[in-house]
Design a protein around this motif. Structure first.
Motif, PDB file in Angstrom:
ATOM      1  N   ALA A 101     -24.490  18.211  12.030  1.00  0.00           N
ATOM      2  CA  ALA A 101     -23.330  17.477  11.527  1.00  0.00           C
ATOM      3  C   ALA A 101     -23.109  17.731  10.037  1.00  0.00           C
ATOM      4  CB  ALA A 101     -23.487  15.991  11.799  1.00  0.00           C
ATOM      5  N   LEU A 102     -24.181  17.836   9.263  1.00  0.00           N
ATOM      6  CA  LEU A 102     -24.046  18.122   7.839  1.00  0.00           C
ATOM      7  C   LEU A 102     -23.463  19.519   7.623  1.00  0.00           C
ATOM      8  CD1 LEU A 102     -27.344  16.606   6.375  1.00  0.00           C
ATOM      9  CD2 LEU A 102     -25.044  15.626   6.362  1.00  0.00           C
ATOM     10  N   TYR A 103     -23.887  20.468   8.436  1.00  0.00           N
ATOM     11  CA  TYR A 103     -23.306  21.812   8.365  1.00  0.00           C
ATOM     12  C   TYR A 103     -21.816  21.750   8.715  1.00  0.00           C
ATOM     13  CZ  TYR A 103     -23.162  26.919   8.992  1.00  0.00           C
ATOM     14  OH  TYR A 103     -22.865  28.250   8.880  1.00  0.00           O
ATOM     15  N   TYR A 104     -21.496  20.969   9.744  1.00  0.00           N
ATOM     16  CA  TYR A 104     -20.099  20.805  10.149  1.00  0.00           C
ATOM     17  C   TYR A 104     -19.294  20.106   9.061  1.00  0.00           C
ATOM     18  CZ  TYR A 104     -16.051  19.112  12.779  1.00  0.00           C
ATOM     19  OH  TYR A 104     -14.781  18.828  13.195  1.00  0.00           O
ATOM     20  N   LEU A 105     -19.890  19.126   8.384  1.00  0.00           N
ATOM     21  CA  LEU A 105     -19.203  18.422   7.300  1.00  0.00           C
ATOM     22  C   LEU A 105     -18.764  19.398   6.224  1.00  0.00           C
ATOM     23  CD1 LEU A 105     -20.341  15.092   5.661  1.00  0.00           C
ATOM     24  CD2 LEU A 105     -19.688  17.017   4.244  1.00  0.00           C
ATOM     25  N   ALA A 106     -19.676  20.264   5.798  1.00  0.00           N
ATOM     26  CA  ALA A 106     -19.344  21.229   4.752  1.00  0.00           C
ATOM     27  C   ALA A 106     -18.266  22.197   5.216  1.00  0.00           C
ATOM     28  CB  ALA A 106     -20.603  21.985   4.332  1.00  0.00           C
ATOM     29  N   SER A 107     -18.414  22.728   6.418  1.00  0.00           N
ATOM     30  CA  SER A 107     -17.450  23.700   6.931  1.00  0.00           C
ATOM     31  C   SER A 107     -16.064  23.089   7.107  1.00  0.00           C
ATOM     32  CB  SER A 107     -17.950  24.264   8.263  1.00  0.00           C
ATOM     33  OG  SER A 107     -17.001  25.126   8.843  1.00  0.00           O
ATOM     34  N   SER A 108     -15.993  21.903   7.706  1.00  0.00           N
ATOM     35  CA  SER A 108     -14.691  21.294   7.980  1.00  0.00           C
ATOM     36  C   SER A 108     -14.005  20.840   6.701  1.00  0.00           C
ATOM     37  CB  SER A 108     -14.865  20.112   8.933  1.00  0.00           C
ATOM     38  OG  SER A 108     -15.672  19.099   8.358  1.00  0.00           O
ATOM     39  N   ALA A 109     -14.759  20.324   5.718  1.00  0.00           N
ATOM     40  CA  ALA A 109     -14.151  19.889   4.463  1.00  0.00           C
ATOM     41  C   ALA A 109     -13.503  21.069   3.740  1.00  0.00           C
ATOM     42  CB  ALA A 109     -15.189  19.219   3.569  1.00  0.00           C
TER      43      ALA A 109
END
Length: 548
Positions: free
Chosen positions: A339-347
């Motif tokens: 989820a943290l990886y997804y947070l960075a990518s999506s932001a």
């Protein structure tokens, strides 16, 4: 350790505060000076954030280095404390990256659409950085109010009926959320007697059974305030309209602002209600998982229901928030890491899309889409007050449409979670962890996937499909099936920030191994916050402490 390096933790707050204060008395005749100060501040913030990330990732035994900065050298229980760990350092880097890109983009013309844009932007950065660094709930409220006050001005920047209407709704909703924040914090303080996050984590397990319902009620009210800011359904109905109406630079940094609520939920739920919280362990996880899934569903329907690119980007923010909240509710270390990886990518992807949309729609006939019955039904045919000025911006660069099309394709792949970019890696990491819940305990339990996890998996996959359909339709309308289209005049200073954000996503893809290890280490720290609590509450001179 040099004197400057000892004070790195407070510089992300002081630097934009000083820059914003310097800009306020400068009149419009010194616009270039204001822009130069703003960009220099954002560049310095990015460098500082990277240095803090390197420091936070420096392992000491089995734990990362947690830097604790005590203002006035007061003990953490009584004074103001700033804490830098892997998660907060990550959020600082993302904020600085989006802030730099948005500021550079704004110098083309958006800074001239209203007064004090650069000062407001600096105060926005100050509030965001402070919220990620603070170690107590009271100062979290203070920084929330700082970033919200600045965001009110940025949401209304450029005037226009659509912005004023959406901005007033946004202000009213967030004022109500601030009231909930105060009520929740007051209830928690009344029971526990402290607002320091680490001290709360140490005291909550020993709270008497008779006081625990008040504690949990206060935490639930506080959580509602965070979920309003994160855009969770049904509390986030304001988000797509407000983000769509905002100017592109403001919308790009707002993509990070929505992550503040997610950050607060992630930080406090695992710190205060983790495995060591006694009878309150796991409080609210089921609600987060269910609410996140419903938010994903609402966002997926929203992206399919609109043919307006800004609203599509706003709905994508809701999908991102829902995915992150559901991942937090899953309560697994490996899911949190993904989820943290997804947070960075999506932001980064959503920020790039907000900037790109203005370039894609430049040169199009504003009223052309009204010919579509669906657009009339959803009310997306409002005239853009800024459209008349767009044609005068920039100079035509070679292969303009090819560059814009390639950027839009990257944004679509990132948001939909399709290979080969970082969006796919993030979703694959989350879903593979959901289907292999090794952290549940026994081997027999690990072989059984809970029904809620299947719901999360289905929501993520279906939202990706909805995003593919919506972005494909939007790409055809904006890049292919437009008759007699005038090639937009795009300057290098406008396309460069978009390319910068997308290159960061590509870098995350190329370096997926090291980046994912960092995210998993941050997730492990969040689920086992013993080092965080120990270092914050440690006496003067202890490991990881920095005194001003």
């Amino acid at each position: 350790m040099s004197a400057l390096s000892q004070h790195l933790a407070i510089l992300p707050i002081l630097l934009p505060l000083i820059a914003g204060a310097i800009m306020i008395p400068l009149d419009d005749q010194r616009r270039r000076l204001r822009a130069g100060i703003g960009i220099a501040s954002a560049l310095a913030l990015l460098v500082i954030a990277i240095l803090l990330m390197v420091r936070a990732g420096a392992s000491e035994g089995s734990h990362a280095a947690v830097s604790v900065y005590r203002l006035g050298d007061w003990p953490a229980k009584f004074g103001i404390v700033l804490v830098v760990d892997r998660l907060s350092a990550l959020m600082l880097v993302l904020t600085a990256s989006l802030g730099l890109a948005a500021l550079v983009f704004s110098t083309a013309r958006w800074e001239r659409m209203g007064p004090h844009f650069h000062a407001l932007f600096q105060f926005q950065l100050m509030g965001l950085n402070g919220a990620f660094l603070t170690g107590d709930l009271f100062n979290l409220f203070v920084f929330f109010e700082v970033l919200l006050a600045a965001s009110y001005g940025l949401a209304l920047h450029g005037s226009g009926i659509a912005r004023v209407k959406a901005g007033l709704h946004y202000i009213a909703i967030n004022l109500a959320a601030s009231l909930l924040f105060l009520i929740g914090v007051s209830m928690i303080y009344g029971v526990v007697g402290t607002l320091n996050m680490a001290d709360l984590a140490a005291r909550i397990p020993a709270i008497p059974a008779g006081d625990r319902p008040i504690l949990e009620a206060g935490a639930a009210i506080l959580g509602m305030a965070f979920l309003v800011k994160a855009g969770m359904w049904p509390l986030g109905f304001w988000l797509p309209t407000t983000y769509a109406a905002a100017s592109p630079p403001a919308a790009a940094i707002f993509a990070m602002m929505s992550k503040v609520g997610v950050y607060a939920v992630l930080r406090l739920s695992l710190l205060l209600f983790g495995e060591d919280a006694g009878a309150s362990a796991g409080f609210g996880e089921g609600w987060l998982l269910a609410g996140g899934i419903m938010t994903i569903g609402f966002g997926a329907v929203s992206v399919l229901a609109t043919q307006d690119l800004p609203r599509l980007a706003g709905a994508s923010v809701m999908i991102s928030s829902g995915t992150l909240l559901a991942a937090v509710g899953a309560g697994q270390v490996s899911v949190t890491g993904g989820a943290l990886y997804y947070l960075a990518s999506s932001a980064l992807a959503v920020g790039a899309l907000f900037l790109l949309i203005e370039l894609l729609e430049r040169g199009r006939d504003v009223g052309a889409d009204v010919l579509a019955v669906t657009l009339e039904a959803f009310g997306d045919g409002e005239e853009d007050e800024d459209a008349g000025e767009a044609e005068e911006v920039g100079v035509a660069i070679p292969a303009t449409m090819a560059i814009l099309g390639a950027c839009f394709l990257c944004c679509a792949l990132l948001l939909a979670g399709l290979p080969p970019l970082s969006g796919f890696i993030a979703k694959f990491a989350m879903l593979s962890a959901v289907l292999n819940p090794a952290g549940l305990g026994t081997a027999a339990a690990a072989a059984v996937v809970p029904a809620a996890s299947w719901g999360f998996l289905a929501a993520v996959i279906l939202s990706g499909l909805a995003t593919v359909l919506a972005t494909t339709r939007a790409g055809i309308r904006n890049l292919w099936a437009v008759a007699d289209r005038v090639v937009p005049r795009v300057s290098v200073i406008e396309i460069a920030p978009v390319l910068f954000l997308l290159l960061l996503c590509i870098g995350m893809t190329v370096q997926a191994g090291p980046v994912m290890r960092y995210m998993q280490a941050a997730a492990a720290e969040l689920h086992a916050p013993h080092a965080y609590v120990r270092d914050v509450l440690a006496p003067a001179g202890a490991r990881g402490e920095v005194r001003p």
